[in-house]
Motif scaffolding. Structure first.
Motif, PDB file in Angstrom:
ATOM      1  N   LEU A  42      11.124 -38.307 -22.217  1.00  0.00           N
ATOM      2  CA  LEU A  42      10.124 -39.323 -22.563  1.00  0.00           C
ATOM      3  C   LEU A  42       9.321 -39.756 -21.341  1.00  0.00           C
ATOM      4  CD1 LEU A  42      12.129 -41.600 -25.006  1.00  0.00           C
ATOM      5  CD2 LEU A  42      10.032 -40.369 -25.542  1.00  0.00           C
ATOM      6  N   LEU A  43      10.011 -39.988 -20.244  1.00  0.00           N
ATOM      7  CA  LEU A  43       9.328 -40.440 -19.028  1.00  0.00           C
ATOM      8  C   LEU A  43       8.414 -39.354 -18.464  1.00  0.00           C
ATOM      9  CD1 LEU A  43      12.241 -42.462 -17.455  1.00  0.00           C
ATOM     10  CD2 LEU A  43      10.056 -43.392 -18.263  1.00  0.00           C
ATOM     11  N   ASN A  44       8.846 -38.103 -18.515  1.00  0.00           N
ATOM     12  CA  ASN A  44       7.979 -37.018 -18.059  1.00  0.00           C
ATOM     13  C   ASN A  44       6.739 -36.899 -18.942  1.00  0.00           C
ATOM     14  OD1 ASN A  44       9.290 -36.130 -15.719  1.00  0.00           O
ATOM     15  ND2 ASN A  44      10.744 -34.926 -16.913  1.00  0.00           N
ATOM     16  N   GLN A  45       6.894 -37.060 -20.247  1.00  0.00           N
ATOM     17  CA  GLN A  45       5.739 -37.033 -21.149  1.00  0.00           C
ATOM     18  C   GLN A  45       4.819 -38.212 -20.858  1.00  0.00           C
ATOM     19  OE1 GLN A  45       4.740 -34.667 -23.477  1.00  0.00           O
ATOM     20  NE2 GLN A  45       2.899 -35.909 -23.381  1.00  0.00           N
ATOM     21  N   LEU A  46       5.410 -39.377 -20.614  1.00  0.00           N
ATOM     22  CA  LEU A  46       4.633 -40.562 -20.295  1.00  0.00           C
ATOM     23  C   LEU A  46       3.851 -40.361 -18.994  1.00  0.00           C
ATOM     24  CD1 LEU A  46       4.054 -43.435 -21.288  1.00  0.00           C
ATOM     25  CD2 LEU A  46       5.983 -44.191 -19.899  1.00  0.00           C
ATOM     26  N   LYS A  47       4.483 -39.725 -18.021  1.00  0.00           N
ATOM     27  CA  LYS A  47       3.810 -39.459 -16.747  1.00  0.00           C
ATOM     28  C   LYS A  47       2.629 -38.522 -16.964  1.00  0.00           C
ATOM     29  CE  LYS A  47       4.674 -38.232 -11.966  1.00  0.00           C
ATOM     30  NZ  LYS A  47       5.695 -37.871 -10.981  1.00  0.00           N
ATOM     31  N   SER A  48       2.823 -37.514 -17.769  1.00  0.00           N
ATOM     32  CA  SER A  48       1.738 -36.589 -18.098  1.00  0.00           C
ATOM     33  C   SER A  48       0.593 -37.327 -18.781  1.00  0.00           C
ATOM     34  CB  SER A  48       2.273 -35.469 -18.986  1.00  0.00           C
ATOM     35  OG  SER A  48       1.243 -34.616 -19.396  1.00  0.00           O
TER      36      SER A  48
ATOM     37  N   LYS B  43      -7.328 -39.597 -15.261  1.00  0.00           N
ATOM     38  CA  LYS B  43      -8.443 -38.670 -15.065  1.00  0.00           C
ATOM     39  C   LYS B  43      -9.606 -38.994 -15.997  1.00  0.00           C
ATOM     40  CE  LYS B  43      -5.683 -34.837 -13.351  1.00  0.00           C
ATOM     41  NZ  LYS B  43      -5.177 -33.476 -13.622  1.00  0.00           N
ATOM     42  N   GLU B  44      -9.303 -39.600 -17.137  1.00  0.00           N
ATOM     43  CA  GLU B  44     -10.330 -39.974 -18.112  1.00  0.00           C
ATOM     44  C   GLU B  44     -10.856 -41.384 -17.879  1.00  0.00           C
ATOM     45  OE1 GLU B  44      -8.412 -39.465 -21.885  1.00  0.00           O
ATOM     46  OE2 GLU B  44      -8.255 -37.286 -21.667  1.00  0.00           O
ATOM     47  N   GLY B  45     -10.338 -42.057 -16.846  1.00  0.00           N
ATOM     48  CA  GLY B  45     -10.785 -43.409 -16.550  1.00  0.00           C
ATOM     49  C   GLY B  45     -10.120 -44.487 -17.383  1.00  0.00           C
ATOM     50  N   ARG B  46      -9.039 -44.134 -18.077  1.00  0.00           N
ATOM     51  CA  ARG B  46      -8.290 -45.112 -18.877  1.00  0.00           C
ATOM     52  C   ARG B  46      -7.015 -45.489 -18.140  1.00  0.00           C
ATOM     53  NH1 ARG B  46      -5.940 -43.000 -23.254  1.00  0.00           N
ATOM     54  NH2 ARG B  46      -6.138 -40.880 -22.515  1.00  0.00           N
ATOM     55  N   GLU B  47      -6.471 -46.633 -18.462  1.00  0.00           N
ATOM     56  CA  GLU B  47      -5.200 -47.068 -17.887  1.00  0.00           C
ATOM     57  C   GLU B  47      -4.206 -47.365 -18.995  1.00  0.00           C
ATOM     58  OE1 GLU B  47      -5.302 -50.104 -14.934  1.00  0.00           O
ATOM     59  OE2 GLU B  47      -7.197 -49.384 -14.116  1.00  0.00           O
ATOM     60  N   LEU B  48      -2.922 -47.081 -18.728  1.00  0.00           N
ATOM     61  CA  LEU B  48      -1.876 -47.352 -19.709  1.00  0.00           C
ATOM     62  C   LEU B  48      -1.111 -48.637 -19.411  1.00  0.00           C
ATOM     63  CD1 LEU B  48      -0.356 -43.778 -20.228  1.00  0.00           C
ATOM     64  CD2 LEU B  48      -2.067 -44.957 -21.610  1.00  0.00           C
ATOM     65  N   GLY B  49      -1.427 -49.296 -18.309  1.00  0.00           N
ATOM     66  CA  GLY B  49      -0.726 -50.519 -17.952  1.00  0.00           C
ATOM     67  C   GLY B  49       0.361 -50.313 -16.925  1.00  0.00           C
ATOM     68  N   PHE B  50       0.569 -49.083 -16.501  1.00  0.00           N
ATOM     69  CA  PHE B  50       1.516 -48.753 -15.442  1.00  0.00           C
ATOM     70  C   PHE B  50       1.059 -47.452 -14.819  1.00  0.00           C
ATOM     71  CE2 PHE B  50       3.263 -48.085 -19.690  1.00  0.00           C
ATOM     72  CZ  PHE B  50       3.254 -46.707 -19.758  1.00  0.00           C
ATOM     73  N   ASP B  51       1.552 -47.194 -13.606  1.00  0.00           N
ATOM     74  CA  ASP B  51       1.101 -46.003 -12.897  1.00  0.00           C
ATOM     75  C   ASP B  51       2.234 -44.999 -12.715  1.00  0.00           C
ATOM     76  OD1 ASP B  51       2.667 -47.043 -10.820  1.00  0.00           O
ATOM     77  OD2 ASP B  51       0.942 -47.872  -9.776  1.00  0.00           O
ATOM     78  N   ALA B  52       1.881 -43.856 -12.155  1.00  0.00           N
ATOM     79  CA  ALA B  52       2.848 -42.779 -11.962  1.00  0.00           C
ATOM     80  C   ALA B  52       4.010 -43.219 -11.071  1.00  0.00           C
ATOM     81  CB  ALA B  52       2.160 -41.554 -11.373  1.00  0.00           C
ATOM     82  N   GLU B  53       3.753 -44.086 -10.116  1.00  0.00           N
ATOM     83  CA  GLU B  53       4.826 -44.563  -9.233  1.00  0.00           C
ATOM     84  C   GLU B  53       5.888 -45.337 -10.012  1.00  0.00           C
ATOM     85  OE1 GLU B  53       5.396 -47.645  -5.541  1.00  0.00           O
ATOM     86  OE2 GLU B  53       3.584 -46.419  -5.563  1.00  0.00           O
ATOM     87  N   GLU B  54       5.457 -46.160 -10.943  1.00  0.00           N
ATOM     88  CA  GLU B  54       6.400 -46.906 -11.779  1.00  0.00           C
ATOM     89  C   GLU B  54       7.234 -45.949 -12.638  1.00  0.00           C
ATOM     90  OE1 GLU B  54       6.425 -50.567 -15.019  1.00  0.00           O
ATOM     91  OE2 GLU B  54       4.569 -50.094 -13.961  1.00  0.00           O
ATOM     92  N   ILE B  55       6.611 -44.891 -13.125  1.00  0.00           N
ATOM     93  CA  ILE B  55       7.330 -43.893 -13.916  1.00  0.00           C
ATOM     94  C   ILE B  55       8.337 -43.154 -13.037  1.00  0.00           C
ATOM     95  CG2 ILE B  55       7.093 -41.810 -15.320  1.00  0.00           C
ATOM     96  CD1 ILE B  55       4.235 -42.921 -16.060  1.00  0.00           C
ATOM     97  N   ASP B  56       7.918 -42.825 -11.813  1.00  0.00           N
ATOM     98  CA  ASP B  56       8.830 -42.164 -10.871  1.00  0.00           C
ATOM     99  C   ASP B  56      10.044 -43.042 -10.564  1.00  0.00           C
ATOM    100  OD1 ASP B  56       7.311 -39.846 -10.701  1.00  0.00           O
ATOM    101  OD2 ASP B  56       6.206 -40.529  -8.920  1.00  0.00           O
ATOM    102  N   GLN B  57       9.822 -44.346 -10.423  1.00  0.00           N
ATOM    103  CA  GLN B  57      10.941 -45.271 -10.175  1.00  0.00           C
ATOM    104  C   GLN B  57      11.903 -45.293 -11.364  1.00  0.00           C
ATOM    105  OE1 GLN B  57       8.828 -48.906  -9.328  1.00  0.00           O
ATOM    106  NE2 GLN B  57       8.606 -48.416  -7.148  1.00  0.00           N
ATOM    107  N   ALA B  58      11.359 -45.270 -12.566  1.00  0.00           N
ATOM    108  CA  ALA B  58      12.202 -45.252 -13.761  1.00  0.00           C
ATOM    109  C   ALA B  58      12.988 -43.944 -13.839  1.00  0.00           C
ATOM    110  CB  ALA B  58      11.343 -45.443 -15.016  1.00  0.00           C
TER     111      ALA B  58
END
Length: 84
Positions: free
Chosen positions: A34-40, A47-62
């Motif tokens: 799930l986290l790898n899919q979320l990171k993707s 890249k599309e200029g949208r934000e999900l409310g968290f960044d790749a670093e937060e996903i890496d920490q999880a």
């Protein structure tokens, strides 16, 4: 009546990588998937200029939390087996 996963995690505004990492309904493998899919998805959104409310670093920490849990012998089974 069973709550949905989203409701159990606190509703739409509370879903985060760390919530996934500590959710007792998933095995460690499911959390990592799930986290790898979320990171993707987060990378594509960025890249599309949208934000999900968290960044790749937060996903890496999880992801690191899940991996550490596995090393400590926690998180390999679902809640029925005492997952964290």
């Amino acid at each position: 009546m069973f709550d949905s996963l989203r409701d159990r995690m606190g509703g739409d505004n509370k879903i985060s990588p760390m919530n996934i990492a500590h959710n007792s309904l998933f095995t460690a493998k499911e959390k990592i998937d799930l986290l790898n899919q979320l990171k993707s998805d987060a990378t594509a959104a960025g890249k599309e200029g949208r934000e999900l409310g968290f960044d790749a670093e937060e996903i890496d920490q999880a992801l690191a939390e899940v991996h550490q849990g596995v090393q400590d012998g926690v998180g390999t089974e679902t809640v029925l087996k005492g997952d964290f």
